[in-house]
Design a protein around this motif. Structure first.
Motif, PDB file in Angstrom:
ATOM      1  N   ILE A 146      19.553  32.559   0.473  1.00  0.00           N
ATOM      2  CA  ILE A 146      18.217  32.579   1.058  1.00  0.00           C
ATOM      3  C   ILE A 146      17.278  33.208   0.039  1.00  0.00           C
ATOM      4  O   ILE A 146      17.467  34.370  -0.346  1.00  0.00           O
ATOM      5  N   GLY A 147      16.295  32.436  -0.426  1.00  0.00           N
ATOM      6  CA  GLY A 147      15.335  32.976  -1.372  1.00  0.00           C
ATOM      7  C   GLY A 147      15.094  32.046  -2.546  1.00  0.00           C
ATOM      8  O   GLY A 147      15.257  30.831  -2.455  1.00  0.00           O
ATOM      9  N   LYS A 148      14.711  32.649  -3.668  1.00  0.00           N
ATOM     10  CA  LYS A 148      14.347  31.889  -4.857  1.00  0.00           C
ATOM     11  C   LYS A 148      15.595  31.325  -5.550  1.00  0.00           C
ATOM     12  O   LYS A 148      16.465  32.074  -5.973  1.00  0.00           O
ATOM     13  N   TRP A 149      15.640  30.029  -5.734  1.00  0.00           N
ATOM     14  CA  TRP A 149      16.784  29.348  -6.327  1.00  0.00           C
ATOM     15  C   TRP A 149      16.633  29.243  -7.845  1.00  0.00           C
ATOM     16  O   TRP A 149      17.335  29.875  -8.599  1.00  0.00           O
ATOM     17  N   HIS A 150      15.750  28.392  -8.307  1.00  0.00           N
ATOM     18  CA  HIS A 150      15.343  28.258  -9.710  1.00  0.00           C
ATOM     19  C   HIS A 150      16.498  27.907 -10.653  1.00  0.00           C
ATOM     20  O   HIS A 150      16.580  28.381 -11.781  1.00  0.00           O
ATOM     21  N   LEU A 151      17.392  27.033 -10.176  1.00  0.00           N
ATOM     22  CA  LEU A 151      18.476  26.521 -11.010  1.00  0.00           C
ATOM     23  C   LEU A 151      18.463  24.991 -11.064  1.00  0.00           C
ATOM     24  O   LEU A 151      19.442  24.384 -11.485  1.00  0.00           O
ATOM     25  N   GLY A 152      17.367  24.388 -10.654  1.00  0.00           N
ATOM     26  CA  GLY A 152      17.282  22.944 -10.641  1.00  0.00           C
ATOM     27  C   GLY A 152      17.923  22.356  -9.394  1.00  0.00           C
ATOM     28  O   GLY A 152      18.676  23.018  -8.681  1.00  0.00           O
ATOM     29  N   LEU A 153      17.624  21.089  -9.141  1.00  0.00           N
ATOM     30  CA  LEU A 153      18.165  20.385  -7.982  1.00  0.00           C
ATOM     31  C   LEU A 153      18.380  18.923  -8.353  1.00  0.00           C
ATOM     32  O   LEU A 153      17.639  18.351  -9.156  1.00  0.00           O
ATOM     33  N   GLY A 154      19.404  18.325  -7.740  1.00  0.00           N
ATOM     34  CA  GLY A 154      19.687  16.923  -7.991  1.00  0.00           C
ATOM     35  C   GLY A 154      20.360  16.696  -9.327  1.00  0.00           C
ATOM     36  O   GLY A 154      20.730  17.635 -10.036  1.00  0.00           O
ATOM     37  N   ASP A 155      20.502  15.419  -9.679  1.00  0.00           N
ATOM     38  CA  ASP A 155      21.167  15.050 -10.929  1.00  0.00           C
ATOM     39  C   ASP A 155      20.326  14.141 -11.804  1.00  0.00           C
ATOM     40  O   ASP A 155      20.741  13.774 -12.900  1.00  0.00           O
ATOM     41  N   SER A 156      19.156  13.755 -11.328  1.00  0.00           N
ATOM     42  CA  SER A 156      18.327  12.833 -12.105  1.00  0.00           C
ATOM     43  C   SER A 156      17.363  13.608 -12.997  1.00  0.00           C
ATOM     44  O   SER A 156      17.052  14.777 -12.752  1.00  0.00           O
ATOM     45  N   LEU A 157      16.908  12.952 -14.035  1.00  0.00           N
ATOM     46  CA  LEU A 157      15.934  13.527 -14.954  1.00  0.00           C
ATOM     47  C   LEU A 157      14.752  12.568 -15.050  1.00  0.00           C
ATOM     48  O   LEU A 157      14.899  11.468 -15.600  1.00  0.00           O
ATOM     49  N   PRO A 158      13.591  12.894 -14.514  1.00  0.00           N
ATOM     50  CA  PRO A 158      13.297  14.150 -13.829  1.00  0.00           C
ATOM     51  C   PRO A 158      13.875  14.169 -12.422  1.00  0.00           C
ATOM     52  O   PRO A 158      14.205  13.121 -11.865  1.00  0.00           O
ATOM     53  N   ARG A 159      13.981  15.341 -11.863  1.00  0.00           N
ATOM     54  CA  ARG A 159      14.477  15.424 -10.493  1.00  0.00           C
ATOM     55  C   ARG A 159      13.424  14.901  -9.534  1.00  0.00           C
ATOM     56  O   ARG A 159      12.223  14.889  -9.835  1.00  0.00           O
ATOM     57  N   ASP A 160      13.876  14.455  -8.394  1.00  0.00           N
ATOM     58  CA  ASP A 160      13.007  13.890  -7.367  1.00  0.00           C
ATOM     59  C   ASP A 160      12.511  15.039  -6.484  1.00  0.00           C
ATOM     60  O   ASP A 160      13.294  15.648  -5.751  1.00  0.00           O
TER      61      ASP A 160
END
Length: 519
Positions: A146-160
Motif C-alpha cells: 500500500i503506497g508508492k510503487w515506482h517500479l514500473g508496470l506491465g511489460d510493454s514499452l512504453p507501458r499502457d
C-alpha cells in the motif's frame, strides 16, 4: 584480524587473493561472513510491517537527534525497539532502492534497475525473480503493498497508462493499492489490484516524451489534453493510512506482511489539512510530522487489535534527504534544519548523506527496548533477514546480495561484522561506492576517477586521500570490480555477472532501441 585468521577461525578454506592484492577479500569470498543460522527461539511467524518513507533524511526524526519539531510515534519505536545508526540504502534515489528492497539484489546488476523510472516504463522485476513478498506468500503469509510503487508496470514499452498490466499482484502480493509512481508524476490516480480506481470510461490520452537522464533514455507519458485528477495530493496520506488499517484488520487472524512505502516526504510537500501549518515552521516539516502520524496509526491499530506483541515494525527511508537549502518556511526562507546531518551530501550523491537513513525495528520479546546498533547493514538485507526469521531457505538465484542481520536484532554474537562490504551508488551508476570496514571508495566507472575516505577518521568525507594511498585505492577498485563481475555477493547465491563495459553497453542498446522506436 587478518583475512586468513578470520576464515581459519570459521573453518573456511582460505583462497589466495587477487594477484598483487592482499588487503581485501575478493568477491568470491563475500558470503563467508553472512549469517543465516541464527534461529528464533519463540514464534517464527510474526506479522511484519515494513514502512519506508520517500526521501526521509537521517536527521529528520527526533529519534535521530533533531530537536526542532516532534515526531512522537517514531520516538516511541526507538524507545521500544532497536535504532540502527549505520543503515545504507543501495541507491541514492528511489526506484533502484525499491528494487533492492523487494528482491534482495543490488540494483547495479543490470543497468536499467539503477535508474529512477518514469510513467512510461514497464515493471523492472523479472517474471521469474523472487521477491520477499513471493517468498513470504509461499510460506503462508497474506501479503500486501500500500503506497508508492515506482517500479514500473506491465511489460510493454512504453507501458499502457490505461491498462497497468503485470504488477505487484504478479510478483507475490495478494493485495495492492498503489500510487503507481511518484506523487509528483501523472496520471493522478490509484491502482488497486491491477485496476485503475475511479471512472472506468475515462481514457488518459498522452504523447510520448523521451527523457535523457545521465546519458540514458527513459519514457514519459505527458498529457495531450486535460487529465482527470482522481488523487488529490493532500488526501493521499489519509487514503493510504485507511487502506493500511483495513489490510491489517482483514488479516488480523492470519500472519501477514505489509509493505507500506509512503509517498511522503517527497516533493511536492503536500500534507493534509490537519497537518498543514501544524509545525509552524514550513510545509516539509509538516509533511514529516504527517509521516510520523502514519507510523502512529499503524501502531495504534496493532494495539487495538492485540497484535503488537507478535508484529515486527520496521521504519526507514528509500534514500537520504535533501540538503538544508531545500528546507523552506511558509515565506520561502531557509529553515535551520539539516535533513542529512551530520553527513556530507544528500539524496542523489554517493556521500553518506545520500545513503545513510533512519532504520528502526520494534520486535517485542526479541529486540531489546531502547537498544542501538552501529552495525553496517543495507536495505537489500531485508529479504535474507525476514527469510531467516520465518524459516525460508533462499535458493541460489534468490536475493543475490542480501545478508541476514537477525543476530543483531536478537543481540547475539555474529563475529566481526554481518557484511564483508557494502555497495551503494547513484542514478545510472555514475558513481558507485564500496565500504569495507571504515574504508570507503567512491568510483566513477566511466571516467575512472576515485575518492577514498576513512570514515572513522573523517566521517564527513572532507578529505579525499586516494592520491595518498594509491595501492589501497587500486585494491578497493579491484574489490568493486570483482563484485560487479561475480553477479552475486550473498553466501550460496549464484548470479550472472557483467563487466562495467557490458553494463554500459546495456545502456547503449536501450538508447538505440528508443531511437529506432520513437525518434
Amino acid at each position: 584480524m587478518s583475512i586468513h585468521t578470520y576464515l581459519s577461525r570459521r573453518g573456511i578454506p582460505y583462497l589466495p587473493p587477487l594477484p598483487g592484492f592482499t588487503y581485501f577479500l575478493s568477491v568470491t569470498l563475500v558470503g563467508t561472513m553472512g549469517i543465516n543460522s541464527c534461529s528464533v527461539e519463540e514464534s517464527t511467524d510474526p506479522n511484519i510491517i515494513f514502512i519506508m518513507a520517500d526521501d526521509l533524511g537521517y536527521h529528520d526524526l527526533a529519534g535521530y537527534g533533531q530537536n526542532l519539531f516532534p515526531t512522537p510515534a517514531t520516538d516511541q519505536l526507538v524507545q521500544e525497539g532497536m535504532r540502527f545508526t549505520n543503515t545504507l540504502t543501495p541507491s541514492a534515489v528511489c526506484s533502484p532502492t525499491r528494487y533492492g528492497v523487494l528482491t534482495g539484489t543490488d540494483p547495479f546488476r543490470q543497468y536499467h534497475t539503477s535508474h529512477v523510472l518514469f510513467n512510461g516504463e514497464p515493471l523492472v522485476v523479472g517474471e521469474q525473480e523472487a521477491t520477499i513478498a513471493s517468498l513470504l506468500q509461499q510460506n503462508g503469509y497474506r501479503t500486501g503493498v500500500i503506497g508508492k510503487w515506482h517500479l514500473g508496470l506491465g511489460d510493454s514499452l512504453p507501458r499502457d497508462i490505461n491498462h497497468p498490466g503485470r504488477g505487484p499482484n504478479n510478483i507475490g502480493f495478494d493485495y495492492s493499492f498503489l500510487v503507481p509512481d511518484g506523487h509528483n508524476m501523472y496520471p493522478r490516480y490509484y491502482i488497486e489490484n491491477g485496476k485503475i480506481v475511479g471512472n472506468p470510461d475515462y481514457y488518459y490520452s498522452s504523447e510520448i516524451e523521451i527523457l535523457d537522464r545521465v546519458g540514458y533514455k527513459l519514457i514519459q507519458h505527458i498529457p495531450d489534453d486535460e487529465w482527470e485528477n482522481r488523487r488529490p495530493d493532500n488526501e493521499i496520506s489519509t487514503v493510504i493510512a485507511d487502506k493500511a488499517d483495513a489490510f491489517i484488520e482483514e488479516n488480523k487472524d492470519k500472519k501477514f506482511f505489509l509493505y507500506y512505502p509512503t509517498h511522503s516526504i517527497h516533493r511536492p510537500y503536500t500534507p493534509g489539512p490537519r497537518f498543514f501549518g501544524k509545525s509552524q515552521i514550513g510545509p516539509l516539516i509538516d509533511f514529516i510530522m504527517e509521516f510520523d502520524w502514519k507510523v502512529g496509526r499503524i501502531m495504534d491499530t496493532l494495539d487495538r487489535l492485540g497484535l503488537t506483541d507478535n508484529t515486527i515494525v520496521i521504519v526507514t527511508s528509500d534514500n537520504g534527504g535533501f540538503g538544508s537549502g531545500r528546507v523552506r518556511n511558509y515565506q520561502d526562507e531557509q529553515v535551520d534544519h539539516q535533513p542529512t546531518f551530520p553527513w556530507r551530501g544528500n539524496k542523489g550523491t554517493a556521500y553518506e548523506g545520500g545513503h545513510r537513513v533512519p532504520f528502526i525495528v520494534r520486535w517485542p520479546g526479541h529486540t531489546k527496548p531502547g537498544s542501538e546498533s552501529d552495525e553496517t547493514i543495507s536495505l537489500v538485507d531485508i529479504t535474507a533477514t525476514l527469510s531467516d526469521i520465518t524459516g525460508i531457505s533462499l535458493q541460489p538465484s534468490d536475493a543475490l546480495d542480501s545478508f541476514s542481520f537477525l543476530p543483531v536484532l536478537l543481540g547475539k554474537d555474529y563475529g566481526d561484522r554481518i557484511r564483508p562490504y557494502t555497495v551503494t551508488g547513484t542514478r545510472g551508476m555514475v558513481h558507485l561506492a564500496i565500504r569495507e570496514g571504515p574504508w570507503k571508495l567512491i568510483y566513477a566507472p566511466e571516467s575512472r576517477e576515485a575518492e577514498l575516505y576513512h570514515l572513522d577518521d573523517d566521517p564527513q568525507e572532507s578529505k579525499n586521500i586516494a592520491d595518498l594511498n594509491p595501492e589501497l585505492t587500486e585494491k578497493m577498485i579491484a574489490l568493486l570490480t570483482n563484485y560487479i563481475e561475480s553477479g552475486h555477493s550473498r553466501p550460496d547465491a549464484k548470479g550472472s555477472g557483467h563487466t562495467f563495459e557490458e553494463l554500459f553497453r546495456q545502456r547503449e542498446a536501450r538508447n538505440q532501441l528508443i531511437n529506432q522506436q520513437f525518434e
